[in-house]
Design a protein around this motif. Structure first.
Motif, PDB file in Angstrom:
ATOM      1  N   ARG A   1      95.164   9.085  -1.897  1.00  7.04           N
ATOM      2  CA  ARG A   1      94.936  10.546  -1.902  1.00  7.04           C
ATOM      3  C   ARG A   1      93.748  10.948  -1.043  1.00  7.04           C
ATOM      4  O   ARG A   1      93.305  12.073  -1.106  1.00  7.04           O
ATOM      5  CB  ARG A   1      94.708  11.013  -3.333  1.00  7.04           C
ATOM      6  CG  ARG A   1      95.980  11.000  -4.116  1.00  7.04           C
ATOM      7  CD  ARG A   1      95.797  11.439  -5.556  1.00  7.04           C
ATOM      8  NE  ARG A   1      96.876  10.831  -6.298  1.00  7.04           N
ATOM      9  CZ  ARG A   1      96.731   9.971  -7.272  1.00  7.04           C
ATOM     10  NH1 ARG A   1      95.530   9.649  -7.703  1.00  7.04           N
ATOM     11  NH2 ARG A   1      97.764   9.436  -7.857  1.00  7.04           N
ATOM     12  N   LYS A   2      93.216   9.975  -0.289  1.00 12.90           N
ATOM     13  CA  LYS A   2      92.063  10.254   0.588  1.00 12.90           C
ATOM     14  C   LYS A   2      90.908  10.899  -0.177  1.00 12.90           C
ATOM     15  O   LYS A   2      90.321  11.893   0.253  1.00 12.90           O
ATOM     16  CB  LYS A   2      92.490  11.129   1.772  1.00 12.90           C
ATOM     17  CG  LYS A   2      93.615  10.515   2.608  1.00 12.90           C
ATOM     18  CD  LYS A   2      93.808  11.328   3.879  1.00 12.90           C
ATOM     19  CE  LYS A   2      94.679  10.653   4.914  1.00 12.90           C
ATOM     20  NZ  LYS A   2      95.912  10.052   4.397  1.00 12.90           N
ATOM     21  N   LYS A   3      90.610  10.303  -1.352  1.00 11.23           N
ATOM     22  CA  LYS A   3      89.503  10.810  -2.156  1.00 11.23           C
ATOM     23  C   LYS A   3      88.176  10.357  -1.549  1.00 11.23           C
ATOM     24  O   LYS A   3      88.091   9.276  -0.958  1.00 11.23           O
ATOM     25  CB  LYS A   3      89.584  10.230  -3.576  1.00 11.23           C
ATOM     26  CG  LYS A   3      90.764  10.725  -4.394  1.00 11.23           C
ATOM     27  CD  LYS A   3      90.494  12.065  -5.008  1.00 11.23           C
ATOM     28  CE  LYS A   3      91.530  12.380  -6.071  1.00 11.23           C
ATOM     29  NZ  LYS A   3      91.439  13.770  -6.534  1.00 11.23           N
ATOM     30  N   SER A   4      87.168  11.176  -1.745  1.00 10.55           N
ATOM     31  CA  SER A   4      85.818  10.761  -1.375  1.00 10.55           C
ATOM     32  C   SER A   4      85.264   9.917  -2.512  1.00 10.55           C
ATOM     33  O   SER A   4      85.059  10.425  -3.610  1.00 10.55           O
ATOM     34  CB  SER A   4      84.934  11.985  -1.177  1.00 10.55           C
ATOM     35  OG  SER A   4      85.130  12.520   0.097  1.00 10.55           O
ATOM     36  N   THR A   5      85.066   8.636  -2.244  1.00  8.84           N
ATOM     37  CA  THR A   5      84.549   7.730  -3.281  1.00  8.84           C
ATOM     38  C   THR A   5      83.422   6.891  -2.683  1.00  8.84           C
ATOM     39  O   THR A   5      83.264   6.826  -1.456  1.00  8.84           O
ATOM     40  CB  THR A   5      85.647   6.762  -3.777  1.00  8.84           C
ATOM     41  OG1 THR A   5      86.001   5.905  -2.679  1.00  8.84           O
ATOM     42  CG2 THR A   5      86.872   7.502  -4.287  1.00  8.84           C
ATOM     43  N   TYR A   6      82.680   6.220  -3.564  1.00  4.83           N
ATOM     44  CA  TYR A   6      81.612   5.345  -3.076  1.00  4.83           C
ATOM     45  C   TYR A   6      82.143   4.192  -2.212  1.00  4.83           C
ATOM     46  O   TYR A   6      81.631   3.961  -1.116  1.00  4.83           O
ATOM     47  CB  TYR A   6      80.730   4.856  -4.228  1.00  4.83           C
ATOM     48  CG  TYR A   6      79.636   5.854  -4.531  1.00  4.83           C
ATOM     49  CD1 TYR A   6      78.444   5.822  -3.822  1.00  4.83           C
ATOM     50  CD2 TYR A   6      79.827   6.861  -5.466  1.00  4.83           C
ATOM     51  CE1 TYR A   6      77.452   6.767  -4.056  1.00  4.83           C
ATOM     52  CE2 TYR A   6      78.843   7.811  -5.717  1.00  4.83           C
ATOM     53  CZ  TYR A   6      77.655   7.753  -5.004  1.00  4.83           C
ATOM     54  OH  TYR A   6      76.690   8.684  -5.235  1.00  4.83           O
ATOM     55  N   PRO A   7      83.179   3.477  -2.669  1.00  4.90           N
ATOM     56  CA  PRO A   7      83.681   2.394  -1.803  1.00  4.90           C
ATOM     57  C   PRO A   7      84.166   2.925  -0.450  1.00  4.90           C
ATOM     58  O   PRO A   7      83.967   2.263   0.578  1.00  4.90           O
ATOM     59  CB  PRO A   7      84.850   1.804  -2.602  1.00  4.90           C
ATOM     60  CG  PRO A   7      84.577   2.182  -4.009  1.00  4.90           C
ATOM     61  CD  PRO A   7      83.845   3.490  -3.973  1.00  4.90           C
ATOM     62  N   ALA A   8      84.784   4.118  -0.440  1.00  7.10           N
ATOM     63  CA  ALA A   8      85.296   4.661   0.831  1.00  7.10           C
ATOM     64  C   ALA A   8      84.142   4.996   1.775  1.00  7.10           C
ATOM     65  O   ALA A   8      84.256   4.830   2.982  1.00  7.10           O
ATOM     66  CB  ALA A   8      86.140   5.907   0.572  1.00  7.10           C
ATOM     67  N   ILE A   9      83.037   5.449   1.229  1.00  7.46           N
ATOM     68  CA  ILE A   9      81.937   5.916   2.081  1.00  7.46           C
ATOM     69  C   ILE A   9      80.880   4.840   2.345  1.00  7.46           C
ATOM     70  O   ILE A   9      80.419   4.674   3.468  1.00  7.46           O
ATOM     71  CB  ILE A   9      81.364   7.229   1.510  1.00  7.46           C
ATOM     72  CG1 ILE A   9      82.410   8.321   1.759  1.00  7.46           C
ATOM     73  CG2 ILE A   9      80.022   7.600   2.144  1.00  7.46           C
ATOM     74  CD1 ILE A   9      82.179   9.610   1.071  1.00  7.46           C
ATOM     75  N   LEU A  10      80.553   4.068   1.297  1.00  9.15           N
ATOM     76  CA  LEU A  10      79.506   3.039   1.467  1.00  9.15           C
ATOM     77  C   LEU A  10      80.065   1.628   1.633  1.00  9.15           C
ATOM     78  O   LEU A  10      79.356   0.730   2.070  1.00  9.15           O
ATOM     79  CB  LEU A  10      78.580   3.015   0.245  1.00  9.15           C
ATOM     80  CG  LEU A  10      77.684   4.208  -0.061  1.00  9.15           C
ATOM     81  CD1 LEU A  10      76.820   3.880  -1.267  1.00  9.15           C
ATOM     82  CD2 LEU A  10      76.787   4.537   1.128  1.00  9.15           C
ATOM     83  N   GLY A  11      81.301   1.438   1.212  1.00  8.19           N
ATOM     84  CA  GLY A  11      81.859   0.082   1.149  1.00  8.19           C
ATOM     85  C   GLY A  11      81.642  -0.511  -0.239  1.00  8.19           C
ATOM     86  O   GLY A  11      80.788  -0.029  -0.995  1.00  8.19           O
ATOM     87  N   LEU A  12      82.402  -1.555  -0.556  1.00  8.81           N
ATOM     88  CA  LEU A  12      82.367  -2.130  -1.909  1.00  8.81           C
ATOM     89  C   LEU A  12      81.026  -2.759  -2.251  1.00  8.81           C
ATOM     90  O   LEU A  12      80.483  -2.551  -3.334  1.00  8.81           O
ATOM     91  CB  LEU A  12      83.466  -3.191  -2.051  1.00  8.81           C
ATOM     92  CG  LEU A  12      84.850  -2.695  -2.461  1.00  8.81           C
ATOM     93  CD1 LEU A  12      85.858  -3.828  -2.382  1.00  8.81           C
ATOM     94  CD2 LEU A  12      84.815  -2.079  -3.852  1.00  8.81           C
ATOM     95  N   GLU A  13      80.490  -3.536  -1.295  1.00  8.10           N
ATOM     96  CA  GLU A  13      79.266  -4.280  -1.563  1.00  8.10           C
ATOM     97  C   GLU A  13      78.103  -3.337  -1.860  1.00  8.10           C
ATOM     98  O   GLU A  13      77.393  -3.493  -2.868  1.00  8.10           O
ATOM     99  CB  GLU A  13      78.959  -5.157  -0.325  1.00  8.10           C
ATOM    100  CG  GLU A  13      78.247  -6.453  -0.588  1.00  8.10           C
ATOM    101  CD  GLU A  13      78.568  -7.110  -1.928  1.00  8.10           C
ATOM    102  OE1 GLU A  13      79.748  -7.463  -2.158  1.00  8.10           O
ATOM    103  OE2 GLU A  13      77.627  -7.261  -2.743  1.00  8.10           O
ATOM    104  N   ALA A  14      77.947  -2.320  -1.016  1.00 11.63           N
ATOM    105  CA  ALA A  14      76.861  -1.348  -1.206  1.00 11.63           C
ATOM    106  C   ALA A  14      77.092  -0.533  -2.484  1.00 11.63           C
ATOM    107  O   ALA A  14      76.133  -0.148  -3.158  1.00 11.63           O
ATOM    108  CB  ALA A  14      76.761  -0.430   0.004  1.00 11.63           C
TER     109      ALA A  14
END
Ligand code: IPE
Ligand code: IPE
Ligand code: MG
Ligand code: MG
Length: 296
Positions: A245-258
């Motif tokens: 759904r092209k949500k703005s999420t932390y993994p989408a913006i920072l990546g999983l590790e960050a």
């Protein structure tokens, strides 16, 4: 040694008994009540009521004095999930390991069940038996805290931001604000209600607020991470849907590790804040860690 599993089991049993009791006076054969009960008793983790009870415990409050607020928080949360899953919002079919309310019933019933739960929460809060220790002014404050957190200055604003952000890339600050509103606000309210009804001092309340803000945000960061790498069988809801759904999420913006790193830092900050408390705050300490280590 404090055992989170048995703590949760014990608290969940008591919360479920209290929730059943709230619904028991009504006529279970009526479709609206059936739908409300279906979602409310579907097996949520009960994190918000547990946090409310644990906050009161940390300041030496009595559980029975806090239970109506704990129940109201879970009722508001369940309403928010029913509406969040609707086709016009996240359009999800699975929740708490069962078909979502609009799938099990129909869309109109799910909308109304959500409305009915939201209003029920405030019916519960305004029907508390008053005593010398249980004063009206405290319950008015609880109603103010929960209604503010759930409404347009809190969860609803966050949900609106979530909807309009689909397909857009938010800045980290915007993302933090959205998550703080859609999820953090009600979690913070759980701590504040527990503090107020448990008889916290101003300093204790401030600490519990800081704890709530940090674990509230960490909770949604963990939810975002689980949506990427969690096991849908364990979680009882679908994964991979945020990307779809092209949500703005932390993994989408920072990546999983960050994102994992950030969640850990938030929990560390929450734990540091709790340093003024003795071992009565151990449940809060353990729940904070659970929030980022959970698999569901
Ligand atoms: C899910 O909340 C929705 C969010 C606010 C992230 P929970 O993970 O607490 O869901 P239940 O209550 O256990 O089903
Ligand atoms: C849910 O957020 C927030 C509220 C219900 C207020 P999400 O939409 O990210 O949560 P899940 O993943 O559906 O549980
Ligand atoms: Mg959503
Ligand atoms: Mg959703």
């Amino acid at each position: 040694m404090f055992d989170l599993k048995s703590y949760f089991k014990d608290k969940n049993r008591q919360i479920n008994v209290a929730l059943e009791k709230i619904l028991q006076d009504s006529h279970p054969s009526e479709p609206i009540i059936e739908a409300m009960k279906y979602s409310l008793m579907a097996g949520g983790k009960r994190i918000r009521p547990v946090l409310c009870l644990a906050a009161a415990e940390a300041v030496g409050g009595k559980q029975q004095d806090v239970m109506p607020a704990a129940c109201a928080l879970e009722i508001v949360h369940t309403y928010s999930l029913i509406h969040d899953d609707l086709p016009a919002m996240d359009n999800d079919d699975l929740r708490r390991g069962k078909p979502t309310c609009h799938i099990a019933f129909d869309e109109a019933t799910a909308i109304l069940a959500g409305d009915a739960l939201l209003t029920l929460a405030f019916q519960v809060l305004s029907s508390v038996q008053l005593t010398e220790e249980n004063q009206a002014v405290d319950w008015i404050n609880v109603i103010r805290i929960i209604s503010t957190a759930a409404g347009y200055q809190g969860m609803i604003q966050g949900q609106m931001l979530d909807m309009v952000s689909e397909g857009r890339t938010l800045t980290v600050d915007e993302l933090k604000s959205m998550h703080g509103l859609k999820t953090g606000a009600l979690i913070e309210a759980a701590l504040l209600c527990g503090a107020l009804l448990g008889g916290a001092t101003t300093t204790q309340t401030e600490v519990l607020k800081t704890y709530g803000q940090n674990i509230g945000l960490a909770f949604q960061v963990a939810d975002d991470i689980l949506n990427v790498e969690g096991n849908p069988e364990i979680m009882g809801k679908a994964t991979g849907t945020d990307e779809l759904r092209k949500k703005s999420t932390y993994p989408a913006i920072l990546g999983l590790e960050a994102s994992r790193h950030l969640a850990k830092n938030l929990v560390d900050t929450a734990l540091q804040a709790l340093e003024i408390f003795d071992k009565r705050a151990d449940p809060l300490r353990v729940v904070a860690v659970y929030i980022i280590e959970r698999k569901r």
